[in-house]
Write a protein that holds these residues in place. Sequence first.
Motif, PDB file in Angstrom:
ATOM      1  N   GLY A  94       0.857  -1.183   0.000  1.00 46.15           N
ATOM      2  CA  GLY A  94       0.000   0.000   0.000  1.00 46.15           C
ATOM      3  C   GLY A  94       0.888   1.226   0.000  1.00 46.15           C
ATOM      4  O   GLY A  94       2.092   1.148   0.276  1.00 46.15           O
ATOM      5  N   GLY A  95       0.307   2.374  -0.350  1.00 40.87           N
ATOM      6  CA  GLY A  95       1.056   3.620  -0.263  1.00 40.87           C
ATOM      7  C   GLY A  95       1.634   4.144  -1.548  1.00 40.87           C
ATOM      8  O   GLY A  95       2.355   5.149  -1.540  1.00 40.87           O
ATOM      9  N   GLY A  96       1.335   3.511  -2.677  1.00 39.81           N
ATOM     10  CA  GLY A  96       1.948   3.914  -3.930  1.00 39.81           C
ATOM     11  C   GLY A  96       1.464   5.232  -4.500  1.00 39.81           C
ATOM     12  O   GLY A  96       2.214   5.925  -5.188  1.00 39.81           O
ATOM     13  N   TYR A  97       0.224   5.626  -4.211  1.00 37.58           N
ATOM     14  CA  TYR A  97      -0.338   6.867  -4.750  1.00 37.58           C
ATOM     15  C   TYR A  97       0.075   8.050  -3.876  1.00 37.58           C
ATOM     16  O   TYR A  97      -0.751   8.759  -3.316  1.00 37.58           O
ATOM     17  CB  TYR A  97      -1.863   6.798  -4.784  1.00 37.58           C
ATOM     18  CG  TYR A  97      -2.503   5.889  -5.816  1.00 37.58           C
ATOM     19  CD1 TYR A  97      -1.840   4.816  -6.383  1.00 37.58           C
ATOM     20  CD2 TYR A  97      -3.820   6.106  -6.205  1.00 37.58           C
ATOM     21  CE1 TYR A  97      -2.446   3.991  -7.309  1.00 37.58           C
ATOM     22  CE2 TYR A  97      -4.448   5.288  -7.130  1.00 37.58           C
ATOM     23  CZ  TYR A  97      -3.753   4.227  -7.673  1.00 37.58           C
ATOM     24  OH  TYR A  97      -4.371   3.413  -8.586  1.00 37.58           O
ATOM     25  N   ALA A  98       1.349   8.274  -3.754  1.00 35.98           N
ATOM     26  CA  ALA A  98       1.863   9.322  -2.879  1.00 35.98           C
ATOM     27  C   ALA A  98       3.207   9.805  -3.406  1.00 35.98           C
ATOM     28  O   ALA A  98       3.880   9.124  -4.178  1.00 35.98           O
ATOM     29  CB  ALA A  98       2.023   8.789  -1.452  1.00 35.98           C
ATOM     30  N   GLU A  99       3.598  10.988  -2.960  1.00 32.51           N
ATOM     31  CA  GLU A  99       4.868  11.549  -3.413  1.00 32.51           C
ATOM     32  C   GLU A  99       6.068  10.791  -2.855  1.00 32.51           C
ATOM     33  O   GLU A  99       7.143  10.798  -3.461  1.00 32.51           O
ATOM     34  CB  GLU A  99       4.943  13.024  -3.016  1.00 32.51           C
ATOM     35  CG  GLU A  99       3.943  13.902  -3.765  1.00 32.51           C
ATOM     36  CD  GLU A  99       4.019  15.354  -3.340  1.00 32.51           C
ATOM     37  OE1 GLU A  99       4.232  16.205  -4.235  1.00 32.51           O
ATOM     38  OE2 GLU A  99       3.875  15.639  -2.131  1.00 32.51           O
ATOM     39  N   TYR A 100       5.881  10.139  -1.706  1.00 33.55           N
ATOM     40  CA  TYR A 100       6.922   9.315  -1.105  1.00 33.55           C
ATOM     41  C   TYR A 100       6.285   8.016  -0.631  1.00 33.55           C
ATOM     42  O   TYR A 100       5.134   7.991  -0.197  1.00 33.55           O
ATOM     43  CB  TYR A 100       7.588  10.008   0.088  1.00 33.55           C
ATOM     44  CG  TYR A 100       8.395  11.234  -0.285  1.00 33.55           C
ATOM     45  CD1 TYR A 100       9.753  11.149  -0.541  1.00 33.55           C
ATOM     46  CD2 TYR A 100       7.779  12.483  -0.378  1.00 33.55           C
ATOM     47  CE1 TYR A 100      10.493  12.265  -0.888  1.00 33.55           C
ATOM     48  CE2 TYR A 100       8.504  13.606  -0.732  1.00 33.55           C
ATOM     49  CZ  TYR A 100       9.859  13.496  -0.990  1.00 33.55           C
ATOM     50  OH  TYR A 100      10.592  14.613  -1.343  1.00 33.55           O
ATOM     51  N   ALA A 101       7.037   6.926  -0.729  1.00 39.30           N
ATOM     52  CA  ALA A 101       6.520   5.627  -0.315  1.00 39.30           C
ATOM     53  C   ALA A 101       7.637   4.793   0.292  1.00 39.30           C
ATOM     54  O   ALA A 101       8.813   4.930  -0.075  1.00 39.30           O
ATOM     55  CB  ALA A 101       5.904   4.884  -1.503  1.00 39.30           C
ATOM     56  N   LEU A 102       7.249   3.915   1.216  1.00 40.42           N
ATOM     57  CA  LEU A 102       8.202   2.978   1.808  1.00 40.42           C
ATOM     58  C   LEU A 102       8.264   1.717   0.972  1.00 40.42           C
ATOM     59  O   LEU A 102       7.239   1.186   0.529  1.00 40.42           O
ATOM     60  CB  LEU A 102       7.781   2.621   3.233  1.00 40.42           C
ATOM     61  CG  LEU A 102       7.851   3.737   4.270  1.00 40.42           C
ATOM     62  CD1 LEU A 102       7.327   3.233   5.612  1.00 40.42           C
ATOM     63  CD2 LEU A 102       9.277   4.269   4.417  1.00 40.42           C
ATOM     64  N   LEU A 103       9.484   1.227   0.765  1.00 38.26           N
ATOM     65  CA  LEU A 103       9.714   0.010   0.004  1.00 38.26           C
ATOM     66  C   LEU A 103      10.653  -0.876   0.805  1.00 38.26           C
ATOM     67  O   LEU A 103      11.711  -0.411   1.259  1.00 38.26           O
ATOM     68  CB  LEU A 103      10.331   0.359  -1.360  1.00 38.26           C
ATOM     69  CG  LEU A 103      10.736  -0.794  -2.287  1.00 38.26           C
ATOM     70  CD1 LEU A 103       9.528  -1.618  -2.706  1.00 38.26           C
ATOM     71  CD2 LEU A 103      11.461  -0.242  -3.511  1.00 38.26           C
ATOM     72  N   GLN A 104      10.269  -2.118   1.024  1.00 39.71           N
ATOM     73  CA  GLN A 104      11.167  -3.056   1.695  1.00 39.71           C
ATOM     74  C   GLN A 104      12.445  -3.199   0.869  1.00 39.71           C
ATOM     75  O   GLN A 104      12.388  -3.359  -0.359  1.00 39.71           O
ATOM     76  CB  GLN A 104      10.490  -4.418   1.860  1.00 39.71           C
ATOM     77  CG  GLN A 104       9.242  -4.413   2.728  1.00 39.71           C
ATOM     78  CD  GLN A 104       9.559  -4.150   4.190  1.00 39.71           C
ATOM     79  OE1 GLN A 104      10.537  -4.677   4.739  1.00 39.71           O
ATOM     80  NE2 GLN A 104       8.730  -3.346   4.837  1.00 39.71           N
ATOM     81  N   THR A 105      13.592  -3.151   1.532  1.00 37.10           N
ATOM     82  CA  THR A 105      14.859  -3.244   0.809  1.00 37.10           C
ATOM     83  C   THR A 105      14.921  -4.515  -0.035  1.00 37.10           C
ATOM     84  O   THR A 105      15.390  -4.493  -1.183  1.00 37.10           O
ATOM     85  CB  THR A 105      16.033  -3.222   1.796  1.00 37.10           C
ATOM     86  OG1 THR A 105      15.940  -2.055   2.628  1.00 37.10           O
ATOM     87  CG2 THR A 105      17.367  -3.214   1.062  1.00 37.10           C
TER      88      THR A 105
END
Length: 332
Positions: free
Chosen positions: A98-109
């Motif tokens: 979740g969280g892709g529709y944003a200017e910043y997003a967290l991604l698991q390394t």
Amino acid sequence: MADVPLQMQVVAVQQPGKNSTLVIEQRPVPQPASGQLLVKVKAAGVNRADLMQRQGHYPPPAGESDILGLEVAGIVVQVGSNADEQWLGRDVFGIVAGGGYAEYALLQTAHAINKPGHWSWQQAGAAAETFLTAYQLLFSLGGLTAGQQVLLHAGASGVGTSALQLAKLAGAKVAVTVGRADKAEACLKLGADMAINYRNSNFADELTACWPTGVDIILDPVAGAYLKDNVTVLAEDGIIIIYALMGGRSVDKFDFAPLFKKRGRLVCSTLRNRSHQYKAELTASFSKTFGQAMRDGKFAAVLSDSVDWRNAQQAHDVMANNNNIGKLVLTF
């Protein structure tokens, strides 16, 4: 560390349900924990799951962002631990829960994949969810090997076009079902051996005539009434993998005997609610198997259109009406 603001703009869902709307909101920029990267998003893929989440049917896993978006591409601007500092400044893409529709997003390394230099941001933003889903369905679950015969329903969709490319690279014969002539043409150009317009003929009749030995692997996002015909065309020891329920969640008076006689398998699969470890292993396996082909330009996401992220509703309308061939992408 890059200069990252405290606040960001996101596409949020207002009044989830059949009358939901998309609005722009301010949210705090998430902070990466150990094993996470903060990505300045350049592109985010649009998936049917986003439409389902808007309707309240596909909530994010516990603890994950409620913002829409299952895949991103962008630049790593912060890392959660010193061990990941080598990722700073890299162009990456990957799946998110979740969280892709944003200017910043967290991604698991462990879910990050280096963007090939020849790919555009739009291509990278369209790649992770569909290619990893296709890889999971065809290889992790289906065990695809060269020479097998594959049927892809919704062949011109994002997952369909991705699965088509991977299956052909693996030496399979591929048939697709589509609902328009232009979609059939697009799939044939990608290498499909057969494209069946389900509005003009019954796919089971067409396949039985052309492939009398049956289909080894069927990838089906439709389900519902398709199940009976899937069993009809299934080869002995074949597998039907259902990964969405676009055609309905129930089947009246389904007879398991024909499936039983073929020693057929029926599997249901989703990716979003899998563990981080599962997704990390899937990403690593995909990269090991197809990473070089990706870097060599032997496959790429098929782009239907890209739109400014502020116009996400436009992309959702196209997908809701099944007008896309390949992927729709939001650009930032």
